[in-house]
Design a protein around this motif. Structure first.
Motif, mmCIF file in Angstrom:
data_model
loop_
_atom_site.group_PDB
_atom_site.id
_atom_site.type_symbol
_atom_site.label_atom_id
_atom_site.label_comp_id
_atom_site.label_asym_id
_atom_site.label_seq_id
_atom_site.Cartn_x
_atom_site.Cartn_y
_atom_site.Cartn_z
ATOM 1 N N SER A 245 0.833 -1.212 0.000
ATOM 2 C CA SER A 245 0.000 0.000 0.000
ATOM 3 C C SER A 245 0.863 1.255 0.000
ATOM 4 O O SER A 245 0.531 2.255 -0.644
ATOM 5 N N THR A 246 1.987 1.206 0.718
ATOM 6 C CA THR A 246 2.910 2.337 0.723
ATOM 7 C C THR A 246 3.436 2.620 -0.678
ATOM 8 O O THR A 246 3.500 3.781 -1.112
ATOM 9 N N GLY A 247 3.784 1.568 -1.411
ATOM 10 C CA GLY A 247 4.268 1.746 -2.774
ATOM 11 C C GLY A 247 3.222 2.359 -3.690
ATOM 12 O O GLY A 247 3.540 3.212 -4.534
ATOM 13 N N LEU A 248 1.965 1.951 -3.539
ATOM 14 C CA LEU A 248 0.890 2.514 -4.357
ATOM 15 C C LEU A 248 0.680 4.001 -4.065
ATOM 16 O O LEU A 248 0.458 4.800 -4.983
ATOM 17 N N LEU A 249 0.777 4.379 -2.794
ATOM 18 C CA LEU A 249 0.634 5.787 -2.435
ATOM 19 C C LEU A 249 1.802 6.613 -2.963
ATOM 20 O O LEU A 249 1.614 7.751 -3.425
ATOM 21 N N VAL A 250 3.004 6.050 -2.914
ATOM 22 C CA VAL A 250 4.173 6.764 -3.428
ATOM 23 C C VAL A 250 4.030 7.020 -4.926
ATOM 24 O O VAL A 250 4.329 8.118 -5.417
ATOM 25 N N SER A 251 3.550 6.027 -5.666
ATOM 26 C CA SER A 251 3.385 6.216 -7.113
ATOM 27 C C SER A 251 2.347 7.298 -7.405
ATOM 28 O O SER A 251 2.499 8.070 -8.365
ATOM 29 N N TRP A 252 1.303 7.384 -6.582
ATOM 30 C CA TRP A 252 0.301 8.440 -6.758
ATOM 31 C C TRP A 252 0.935 9.809 -6.535
ATOM 32 O O TRP A 252 0.700 10.750 -7.305
ATOM 33 N N LEU A 253 1.755 9.918 -5.493
ATOM 34 C CA LEU A 253 2.422 11.193 -5.218
ATOM 35 C C LEU A 253 3.388 11.560 -6.337
ATOM 36 O O LEU A 253 3.524 12.737 -6.697
ATOM 37 N N MET A 254 4.081 10.573 -6.893
ATOM 38 C CA MET A 254 5.008 10.852 -7.985
ATOM 39 C C MET A 254 4.270 11.367 -9.215
ATOM 40 O O MET A 254 4.809 12.174 -9.983
ATOM 41 N N LYS A 255 3.054 10.899 -9.417
ATOM 42 C CA LYS A 255 2.269 11.299 -10.588
ATOM 43 C C LYS A 255 1.629 12.666 -10.389
ATOM 44 O O LYS A 255 1.642 13.513 -11.299
ATOM 45 N N TYR A 256 1.062 12.906 -9.210
ATOM 46 C CA TYR A 256 0.245 14.099 -9.020
ATOM 47 C C TYR A 256 0.837 15.110 -8.040
ATOM 48 O O TYR A 256 0.293 16.205 -7.902
ATOM 49 N N ALA A 257 1.916 14.763 -7.361
ATOM 50 C CA ALA A 257 2.604 15.717 -6.478
ATOM 51 C C ALA A 257 4.078 15.723 -6.898
ATOM 52 O O ALA A 257 4.384 15.913 -8.058
ATOM 53 N N ASP A 258 4.992 15.503 -5.965
ATOM 54 C CA ASP A 258 6.404 15.449 -6.341
ATOM 55 C C ASP A 258 7.219 14.748 -5.264
ATOM 56 O O ASP A 258 6.691 14.331 -4.224
ATOM 57 N N ASN A 259 8.514 14.627 -5.515
ATOM 58 C CA ASN A 259 9.423 13.918 -4.625
ATOM 59 C C ASN A 259 9.570 14.590 -3.270
ATOM 60 O O ASN A 259 9.777 13.920 -2.257
ATOM 61 N N ILE A 260 9.512 15.916 -3.251
ATOM 62 C CA ILE A 260 9.696 16.628 -1.993
ATOM 63 C C ILE A 260 8.573 16.295 -1.019
ATOM 64 O O ILE A 260 8.800 16.132 0.190
ATOM 65 N N VAL A 261 7.346 16.176 -1.527
ATOM 66 C CA VAL A 261 6.218 15.777 -0.676
ATOM 67 C C VAL A 261 6.470 14.395 -0.091
ATOM 68 O O VAL A 261 6.232 14.140 1.094
ATOM 69 N N LYS A 262 6.994 13.482 -0.927
ATOM 70 C CA LYS A 262 7.302 12.129 -0.440
ATOM 71 C C LYS A 262 8.385 12.164 0.631
ATOM 72 O O LYS A 262 8.298 11.453 1.646
ATOM 73 N N VAL A 263 9.403 13.000 0.425
ATOM 74 C CA VAL A 263 10.486 13.111 1.400
ATOM 75 C C VAL A 263 9.955 13.604 2.739
ATOM 76 O O VAL A 263 10.320 13.084 3.811
#
Length: 335
Positions: A245-263
């Motif tokens: 589930s964490t991986g799926l959420l990260v891919s969503w952030l990569m598509k619609y947000a950015d890396n800094i949000v993930k960090v």
């Protein structure tokens, strides 16, 4: 769905990941083969993404899916980078202790910002750069132990090879994240189609790792598919679903947000894990932990808050000069 909702969910799931992994241990070890967990997580992500893509294809109009080889061939690259990163991790830990490695791992916060600027051409304001540096300082502060402890002396006593490998590990981690964001945003393909490609290659590389482990061990425990679910219990399956589930959420952030949000999400998750550990594992909170949380909160506010909340801009309406007012009055009087 708003990005901050997804980021909050990612923070919660990431913080619980370490706790669930600890709870899945038995007498300080794992009854299951830990190498099977990433493979099952990749399989879970692939199944979920395939199902969502199938649902999306039934709608009208159908989603965009680029199937050209020159596009598909780019998707194994993140898995290759992560594979190299994992090997560099093990090499680093042969030179430095765990505490030093965790502290050096915070370098990926700054390297992510640098690669974010260089490769994706995303401009950050001076306040945002300061916020990123503060985030790295805050997470590092929360991990530093008291100077009276013996482990504090080992922080700067490791061989130089360990520090070089630690910096390389941070750069590889940042590079994998930035490159994944590039893949997700390079066209308007369906998110689920992009996920299917990513997780297919991820599953293939994880199978290759399991096969390699079998050859290294001389097949003493049998082939990997025969022991795939050995030792699994409810907590172990929660670890798998959490990781997937964490991986799926990260891919969503990569598509619609950015890396800094993930960090920011993963950094806040680390602090949240420490707070949870106080109640679950009798972890003793330190002054450094509280200072780190305060610094990270300041960084979070500085990066995402509107500029007018951080800086008092001067008023744009300027008073007219007195000489101009006097001249206008004189002219009215003469007329």
């Amino acid at each position: 769905m708003q990005w901050y909702v997804v980021a909050s969910l990612l923070t919660i799931l990431t913080s619980s990941q370490g706790i669930l992994t600890t709870l899945s241990q038995s007498n300080g070890g794992y009854k299951y083969d830990y190498a099977t967990v990433p493979f099952l997580a990749e399989a879970f992500k692939l199944l979920v993404s395939s199902f969502l893509l199938w649902r999306e294809c039934r709608r009208s109009p159908p989603p965009r899916m680029t199937t050209e080889w020159k596009s598909v061939r780019l998707f194994p690259i993140p898995s290759i980078i992560y594979l190299i990163h994992n090997n560099v991790q093990f090499a680093t830990l042969t030179y430095v202790d765990t505490s030093t490695y965790q502290i050096m791992g915070n370098l990926k916060i700054v390297t992510t910002g640098i690669l974010f600027r260089l490769f994706l051409r995303r401009k950050l304001s001076n306040l945002q750069w300061i916020a990123i540096v503060l985030l790295a300082v805050g997470t590092t502060t929360s991990q530093v132990k008291g100077c009276g402890e013996a482990s504090c002396d080992s922080l700067f006593s490791s061989p130089v090879q360990g520090y070089i490998l630690g910096m390389l590990s941070a750069c590889l981690s940042a590079l994998a994240g930035v490159y994944t964001e590039f893949l997700m945003k390079k066209n308007n393909d369906s998110l689920y189609w992009q996920n299917v490609q990513l997780y297919t290659f991820g599953a293939i590389f994880n199978v290759a790792r399991l096969v390699l482990d079998d050859f290294r061990g001389g097949f003493e425990k049998g082939p990997w598919w025969q022991r795939l679910f050995n030792g699994y219990n409810t907590t172990t399956w929660l670890v798998v679903f959490n990781l997937g589930s964490t991986g799926l959420l990260v891919s969503w952030l990569m598509k619609y947000a950015d890396n800094i949000v993930k960090v920011y999400s993963t950094s806040m998750a680390m602090l949240l894990t420490m707070v949870f550990s106080v109640f679950l594992f009798n972890f003793r909170p330190t002054l450094q932990l509280f200072l780190g949380i305060i610094i990270c909160m300041m960084s979070l506010h500085m990066y995402f808050a509107p500029p007018n909340m951080l800086v008092d801009f001067p008023s744009t309406v300027k008073a007219a000069p007195e000489s101009v007012i006097e001249v206008s009055i004189d002219r009215r009087t003469e007329s």
